[in-house]
Scaffold this motif. Sequence first.
Motif, PDB file in Angstrom:
ATOM      1  N   GLY A   1       0.846  -1.186   0.000  1.00  0.00           N
ATOM      2  CA  GLY A   1       0.000   0.000   0.000  1.00  0.00           C
ATOM      3  C   GLY A   1       0.880   1.234   0.000  1.00  0.00           C
ATOM      4  N   TYR A   2       0.319   2.350   0.461  1.00  0.00           N
ATOM      5  CA  TYR A   2       1.073   3.593   0.526  1.00  0.00           C
ATOM      6  C   TYR A   2       1.634   3.769   1.936  1.00  0.00           C
ATOM      7  CZ  TYR A   2      -1.210   4.790  -3.909  1.00  0.00           C
ATOM      8  OH  TYR A   2      -1.656   4.794  -5.209  1.00  0.00           O
ATOM      9  N   GLY A   3       2.609   2.941   2.310  1.00  0.00           N
ATOM     10  CA  GLY A   3       3.165   3.048   3.652  1.00  0.00           C
ATOM     11  C   GLY A   3       4.420   2.217   3.820  1.00  0.00           C
ATOM     12  N   LEU A   4       5.222   2.579   4.824  1.00  0.00           N
ATOM     13  CA  LEU A   4       6.476   1.886   5.080  1.00  0.00           C
ATOM     14  C   LEU A   4       6.248   0.481   5.625  1.00  0.00           C
ATOM     15  CD1 LEU A   4       9.548   2.178   4.961  1.00  0.00           C
ATOM     16  CD2 LEU A   4       9.490   3.157   7.263  1.00  0.00           C
ATOM     17  N   GLU A   5       4.990   0.172   6.004  1.00  0.00           N
ATOM     18  CA  GLU A   5       4.707  -1.194   6.438  1.00  0.00           C
ATOM     19  C   GLU A   5       4.827  -2.189   5.300  1.00  0.00           C
ATOM     20  OE1 GLU A   5       0.685   0.908   5.895  1.00  0.00           O
ATOM     21  OE2 GLU A   5       2.657   1.342   6.755  1.00  0.00           O
ATOM     22  N   ASN A   6       5.001  -1.702   4.040  1.00  0.00           N
ATOM     23  CA  ASN A   6       5.318  -2.615   2.934  1.00  0.00           C
ATOM     24  C   ASN A   6       6.601  -3.379   3.238  1.00  0.00           C
ATOM     25  OD1 ASN A   6       3.145  -1.400   1.741  1.00  0.00           O
ATOM     26  ND2 ASN A   6       4.281  -0.415   0.089  1.00  0.00           N
ATOM     27  N   VAL A   7       7.505  -2.746   3.963  1.00  0.00           N
ATOM     28  CA  VAL A   7       8.684  -3.447   4.475  1.00  0.00           C
ATOM     29  C   VAL A   7       8.278  -4.098   5.785  1.00  0.00           C
ATOM     30  CG1 VAL A   7      11.049  -3.219   5.329  1.00  0.00           C
ATOM     31  CG2 VAL A   7      10.287  -1.840   3.382  1.00  0.00           C
ATOM     32  N   ASP A   8       8.188  -5.418   5.796  1.00  0.00           N
ATOM     33  CA  ASP A   8       7.738  -6.122   6.995  1.00  0.00           C
ATOM     34  C   ASP A   8       8.744  -5.963   8.125  1.00  0.00           C
ATOM     35  OD1 ASP A   8       5.721  -8.178   8.098  1.00  0.00           O
ATOM     36  OD2 ASP A   8       7.685  -9.075   8.544  1.00  0.00           O
ATOM     37  N   HIS A   9      10.026  -6.065   7.796  1.00  0.00           N
ATOM     38  CA  HIS A   9      11.086  -5.922   8.786  1.00  0.00           C
ATOM     39  C   HIS A   9      12.428  -5.908   8.074  1.00  0.00           C
ATOM     40  CE1 HIS A   9      10.711 -10.346   8.235  1.00  0.00           C
ATOM     41  NE2 HIS A   9      12.023 -10.360   8.448  1.00  0.00           N
ATOM     42  N   PHE A  10      13.487  -5.720   8.820  1.00  0.00           N
ATOM     43  CA  PHE A  10      14.840  -5.885   8.313  1.00  0.00           C
ATOM     44  C   PHE A  10      15.433  -7.153   8.914  1.00  0.00           C
ATOM     45  CE2 PHE A  10      14.102  -1.504   7.336  1.00  0.00           C
ATOM     46  CZ  PHE A  10      14.914  -1.209   6.246  1.00  0.00           C
ATOM     47  N   GLU A  11      16.373  -7.749   8.184  1.00  0.00           N
ATOM     48  CA  GLU A  11      17.049  -8.946   8.664  1.00  0.00           C
ATOM     49  C   GLU A  11      18.544  -8.819   8.384  1.00  0.00           C
ATOM     50  OE1 GLU A  11      15.542 -12.279   6.479  1.00  0.00           O
ATOM     51  OE2 GLU A  11      16.556 -11.707   4.614  1.00  0.00           O
ATOM     52  N   PRO A  12      19.380  -9.586   9.088  1.00  0.00           N
ATOM     53  CA  PRO A  12      20.815  -9.518   8.818  1.00  0.00           C
ATOM     54  C   PRO A  12      21.119  -9.858   7.360  1.00  0.00           C
ATOM     55  CG  PRO A  12      20.381 -10.702  10.857  1.00  0.00           C
ATOM     56  CD  PRO A  12      19.051 -10.493  10.201  1.00  0.00           C
ATOM     57  N   SER A  13      22.018  -9.083   6.753  1.00  0.00           N
ATOM     58  CA  SER A  13      22.374  -9.307   5.347  1.00  0.00           C
ATOM     59  C   SER A  13      23.532 -10.274   5.190  1.00  0.00           C
ATOM     60  CB  SER A  13      22.737  -7.976   4.685  1.00  0.00           C
ATOM     61  OG  SER A  13      23.948  -7.457   5.247  1.00  0.00           O
ATOM     62  N   GLY A  14      24.248 -10.534   6.280  1.00  0.00           N
ATOM     63  CA  GLY A  14      25.415 -11.403   6.202  1.00  0.00           C
ATOM     64  C   GLY A  14      26.699 -10.668   5.868  1.00  0.00           C
ATOM     65  N   GLU A  15      26.617  -9.366   5.590  1.00  0.00           N
ATOM     66  CA  GLU A  15      27.814  -8.583   5.299  1.00  0.00           C
ATOM     67  C   GLU A  15      28.589  -8.308   6.587  1.00  0.00           C
ATOM     68  OE1 GLU A  15      26.893  -5.193   2.430  1.00  0.00           O
ATOM     69  OE2 GLU A  15      24.895  -5.750   3.175  1.00  0.00           O
ATOM     70  N   PRO A  16      29.871  -8.005   6.482  1.00  0.00           N
ATOM     71  CA  PRO A  16      30.636  -7.611   7.672  1.00  0.00           C
ATOM     72  C   PRO A  16      30.042  -6.351   8.297  1.00  0.00           C
ATOM     73  CG  PRO A  16      32.095  -8.114   5.837  1.00  0.00           C
ATOM     74  CD  PRO A  16      30.713  -8.089   5.275  1.00  0.00           C
ATOM     75  N   ASP A  17      30.170  -6.225   9.603  1.00  0.00           N
ATOM     76  CA  ASP A  17      29.648  -5.045  10.302  1.00  0.00           C
ATOM     77  C   ASP A  17      30.304  -3.775   9.771  1.00  0.00           C
ATOM     78  OD1 ASP A  17      28.223  -6.817  11.773  1.00  0.00           O
ATOM     79  OD2 ASP A  17      29.145  -6.343  13.704  1.00  0.00           O
ATOM     80  N   ALA A  18      29.522  -2.706   9.741  1.00  0.00           N
ATOM     81  CA  ALA A  18      30.046  -1.409   9.315  1.00  0.00           C
ATOM     82  C   ALA A  18      30.978  -0.848  10.383  1.00  0.00           C
ATOM     83  CB  ALA A  18      28.899  -0.441   9.054  1.00  0.00           C
ATOM     84  N   ASP A  19      31.988  -0.129   9.941  1.00  0.00           N
ATOM     85  CA  ASP A  19      32.896   0.513  10.865  1.00  0.00           C
ATOM     86  C   ASP A  19      32.175   1.643  11.592  1.00  0.00           C
ATOM     87  OD1 ASP A  19      35.094   2.783  11.420  1.00  0.00           O
ATOM     88  OD2 ASP A  19      36.071   0.807  11.426  1.00  0.00           O
ATOM     89  N   TYR A  20      32.448   1.817  12.872  1.00  0.00           N
ATOM     90  CA  TYR A  20      31.776   2.829  13.679  1.00  0.00           C
ATOM     91  C   TYR A  20      31.913   4.224  13.081  1.00  0.00           C
ATOM     92  CZ  TYR A  20      30.670   5.811  17.689  1.00  0.00           C
ATOM     93  OH  TYR A  20      30.140   6.787  18.506  1.00  0.00           O
ATOM     94  N   GLU A  21      33.062   4.514  12.475  1.00  0.00           N
ATOM     95  CA  GLU A  21      33.297   5.832  11.906  1.00  0.00           C
ATOM     96  C   GLU A  21      32.291   6.171  10.811  1.00  0.00           C
ATOM     97  OE1 GLU A  21      35.550   8.168  12.845  1.00  0.00           O
ATOM     98  OE2 GLU A  21      35.961   6.862  14.561  1.00  0.00           O
ATOM     99  N   THR A  22      31.700   5.158  10.176  1.00  0.00           N
ATOM    100  CA  THR A  22      30.792   5.409   9.062  1.00  0.00           C
ATOM    101  C   THR A  22      29.389   5.811   9.523  1.00  0.00           C
ATOM    102  OG1 THR A  22      30.080   3.079   8.914  1.00  0.00           O
ATOM    103  CG2 THR A  22      32.054   3.731   7.653  1.00  0.00           C
ATOM    104  N   TYR A  23      29.079   5.601  10.802  1.00  0.00           N
ATOM    105  CA  TYR A  23      27.734   5.946  11.250  1.00  0.00           C
ATOM    106  C   TYR A  23      27.707   6.674  12.596  1.00  0.00           C
ATOM    107  CZ  TYR A  23      28.129   1.720  14.198  1.00  0.00           C
ATOM    108  OH  TYR A  23      28.539   0.771  15.105  1.00  0.00           O
ATOM    109  N   LYS A  24      28.857   7.081  13.105  1.00  0.00           N
ATOM    110  CA  LYS A  24      28.915   7.676  14.426  1.00  0.00           C
ATOM    111  C   LYS A  24      28.174   9.009  14.519  1.00  0.00           C
ATOM    112  CE  LYS A  24      33.341  10.141  13.894  1.00  0.00           C
ATOM    113  NZ  LYS A  24      34.722  10.280  14.453  1.00  0.00           N
ATOM    114  N   HIS A  25      27.990   9.672  13.380  1.00  0.00           N
ATOM    115  CA  HIS A  25      27.264  10.948  13.379  1.00  0.00           C
ATOM    116  C   HIS A  25      25.766  10.760  13.164  1.00  0.00           C
ATOM    117  CE1 HIS A  25      30.958  13.192  13.606  1.00  0.00           C
ATOM    118  NE2 HIS A  25      31.432  12.620  12.506  1.00  0.00           N
ATOM    119  N   HIS A  26      25.304   9.516  13.164  1.00  0.00           N
ATOM    120  CA  HIS A  26      23.895   9.223  12.885  1.00  0.00           C
ATOM    121  C   HIS A  26      23.241   8.469  14.033  1.00  0.00           C
ATOM    122  CE1 HIS A  26      24.647  10.494   8.745  1.00  0.00           C
ATOM    123  NE2 HIS A  26      25.713   9.719   8.759  1.00  0.00           N
ATOM    124  N   LEU A  27      23.784   8.585  15.228  1.00  0.00           N
ATOM    125  CA  LEU A  27      23.239   7.868  16.387  1.00  0.00           C
ATOM    126  C   LEU A  27      22.061   8.639  16.974  1.00  0.00           C
ATOM    127  CD1 LEU A  27      26.603   6.881  18.109  1.00  0.00           C
ATOM    128  CD2 LEU A  27      25.234   5.555  16.495  1.00  0.00           C
TER     129      LEU A  27
END
Length: 338
Positions: free
Chosen positions: A312-338
């Motif tokens: 429909g017209y809503g973010l509930e179209n995404v049921d959830h997120f799940e692990p992608s299996g990729e290596p964890d992101a480095d803290y420096e890449t998201y530290k300004h988005h906490l």
Amino acid sequence: MTHGNTAPTAITQDRPPGLEPSDVLSAPLRMKFDYTRSVGPTIGTFLTGLRDRRIVGVRGSDGRVLVPPSEYDPVTADPLSEFVDVADVGTVVSWTWVRDPLPGQPFDRPFAYALVKLDGADTALLHAVDVASPEQISTGMRVRARWAAETTGTIHDIACFEPGETSTAGAQTRASDAEPVTMIVTPVDMSYKHTASPQETVYLRGLKEGKLIGGRTDAGDKVYFPPRGANPTTGRPTDDMVELADTGTVTTFCIVNVPFLGQRIKPPYVAAYVLLDGADIPVLHLVLGCAADEVRMGMRVRAVWKPREEWGYGLENVDHFEPSGEPDADYETYKHHL
């Protein structure tokens, strides 16, 4: 839907700018739930009195009797505890006419709301007055409480006020052997129409097509998801719409362990802020597909979409997120988005 694309992709839109007013989405929305709360000793005394067909106020430090009773003195801010019975007959201090009643109001026909100063009180109580026309009510008019046939310990125990000088409670007034009122349930029911902004319309139409679309002022600016009508730091319109990947990084999260009414997932589960690849603002969503204690900051995740026929017209179209299996992101890449 987009998979694995980490850079924002510019979207060509007629608007914004160019979105016609007729293209803007709108929908009726309804929020309905029961709000349960404890009432405390002061309001509890007032409600217990109503159940017994009595109206109770409280005396302040300046000698005034406050109805409904206040928990704290308006002059000194000290707790108040000297309760005083007042009459269920009083005088209209001011009033307004309700020509078109709304659902949930005391009557389904025109009536008046009035501030009524009860005999023995020094402040006014807001309630409905049952009169047929505005010509039948005036400031200074004497009114009396019309009590409900069955009282339960809520403000609705006074069905309304009506013209009159003499109390109708009479022998109905009683000292109940029941326990004092300590809890009330207030039904909340609000219906309204939401009209989306042009930027929100592009975002919602994108979700209907399986796309995650953010907005920015220009190519060098931050990408907001969901898009906002204007950049909050500059005030400039965010009319440059970009399609984002449905992969991202968990920045912060909470493990939900406490059950609550309407919960559709059995605890424990995780609500997390996910920074989509290409976005500068994280979005709150569910993270499933692994044990709750395995979720961590920096975990890479991907969206799990509902079946297309359920979109429909809503973010509930995404049921959830799940692990992608990729290596964890480095803290420096998201530290300004906490």
